[in-house]
Design a protein around this motif. Sequence first.
Motif, short mmCIF file in Angstrom:
data_model
loop_
_atom_site.label_atom_id
_atom_site.label_comp_id
_atom_site.label_asym_id
_atom_site.label_seq_id
_atom_site.Cartn_x
_atom_site.Cartn_y
_atom_site.Cartn_z
N PHE A 146 0.83 -1.21 0.00
CA PHE A 146 0.00 0.00 0.00
C PHE A 146 0.86 1.26 0.00
N GLU A 147 1.90 1.25 0.80
CA GLU A 147 2.79 2.42 0.85
C GLU A 147 3.46 2.64 -0.49
N ASP A 148 3.86 1.57 -1.16
CA ASP A 148 4.47 1.67 -2.48
C ASP A 148 3.49 2.28 -3.48
N VAL A 149 2.24 1.81 -3.47
CA VAL A 149 1.22 2.35 -4.36
C VAL A 149 0.98 3.83 -4.04
N ARG A 150 0.88 4.15 -2.75
CA ARG A 150 0.62 5.54 -2.34
C ARG A 150 1.72 6.47 -2.83
N GLN A 151 2.97 6.00 -2.81
CA GLN A 151 4.07 6.85 -3.26
C GLN A 151 4.10 7.00 -4.78
N ARG A 152 3.75 5.93 -5.50
CA ARG A 152 3.75 5.99 -6.97
C ARG A 152 2.57 6.79 -7.51
N ASP A 153 1.39 6.61 -6.92
CA ASP A 153 0.17 7.27 -7.41
C ASP A 153 -0.67 7.67 -6.20
N PRO A 154 -0.42 8.84 -5.63
CA PRO A 154 -1.08 9.24 -4.38
C PRO A 154 -2.61 9.26 -4.47
N ASP A 155 -3.17 9.49 -5.65
CA ASP A 155 -4.63 9.57 -5.77
C ASP A 155 -5.30 8.22 -6.00
N PHE A 156 -4.52 7.19 -6.30
CA PHE A 156 -5.11 5.89 -6.62
C PHE A 156 -5.93 5.32 -5.48
N LEU A 157 -5.37 5.30 -4.28
CA LEU A 157 -6.09 4.71 -3.15
C LEU A 157 -7.37 5.49 -2.85
N GLU A 158 -7.32 6.80 -2.97
CA GLU A 158 -8.53 7.61 -2.77
C GLU A 158 -9.60 7.23 -3.78
N ARG A 159 -9.21 7.11 -5.04
CA ARG A 159 -10.18 6.74 -6.08
C ARG A 159 -10.70 5.32 -5.86
N ALA A 160 -9.83 4.41 -5.47
CA ALA A 160 -10.24 3.03 -5.24
C ALA A 160 -11.23 2.94 -4.08
N ILE A 161 -10.99 3.68 -3.01
CA ILE A 161 -11.90 3.67 -1.86
C ILE A 161 -13.23 4.30 -2.24
N GLN A 162 -13.21 5.41 -2.98
CA GLN A 162 -14.45 6.04 -3.42
C GLN A 162 -15.26 5.08 -4.29
N TYR A 163 -14.60 4.36 -5.18
CA TYR A 163 -15.26 3.40 -6.05
C TYR A 163 -15.90 2.28 -5.22
N ALA A 164 -15.13 1.75 -4.27
CA ALA A 164 -15.64 0.65 -3.43
C ALA A 164 -16.84 1.12 -2.59
N LEU A 165 -16.76 2.31 -2.03
CA LEU A 165 -17.88 2.82 -1.23
C LEU A 165 -19.10 3.06 -2.10
N ALA A 166 -18.91 3.59 -3.29
CA ALA A 166 -20.04 3.82 -4.20
C ALA A 166 -20.70 2.50 -4.57
N ARG A 167 -19.92 1.48 -4.87
CA ARG A 167 -20.48 0.17 -5.19
C ARG A 167 -21.27 -0.39 -4.03
N ARG A 168 -20.73 -0.24 -2.82
CA ARG A 168 -21.41 -0.76 -1.62
C ARG A 168 -22.74 -0.04 -1.40
N ILE A 169 -22.74 1.27 -1.55
CA ILE A 169 -23.97 2.05 -1.37
C ILE A 169 -25.02 1.63 -2.40
#
Length: 60
Positions: free
Chosen positions: A24-47
């Motif tokens: 996760f830390e490696d992904v966060r350093q390479r693409d800081p916005d990726f985890l934010e977008r992934a979490i938003q996507y997952a929450l939207a799907r859940r809702i």
Amino acid sequence: MMASSDHSHVNIVVDLPKELAADFEDVRQRDPDFLERAIQYALARRIIFEELTSPVAPRR
């Protein structure tokens, strides 16, 4: 659609195995916005899933 002023930021703390945390830390350093977008996507799907599977309230 929500205006940008309708948003607020939160910090999420999770306990992860060290190997996964390192990934996760490696992904966060390479693409800081990726985890934010992934979490938003997952929450939207859940809702959406919860809305589609909840019983329909009777109309008055």
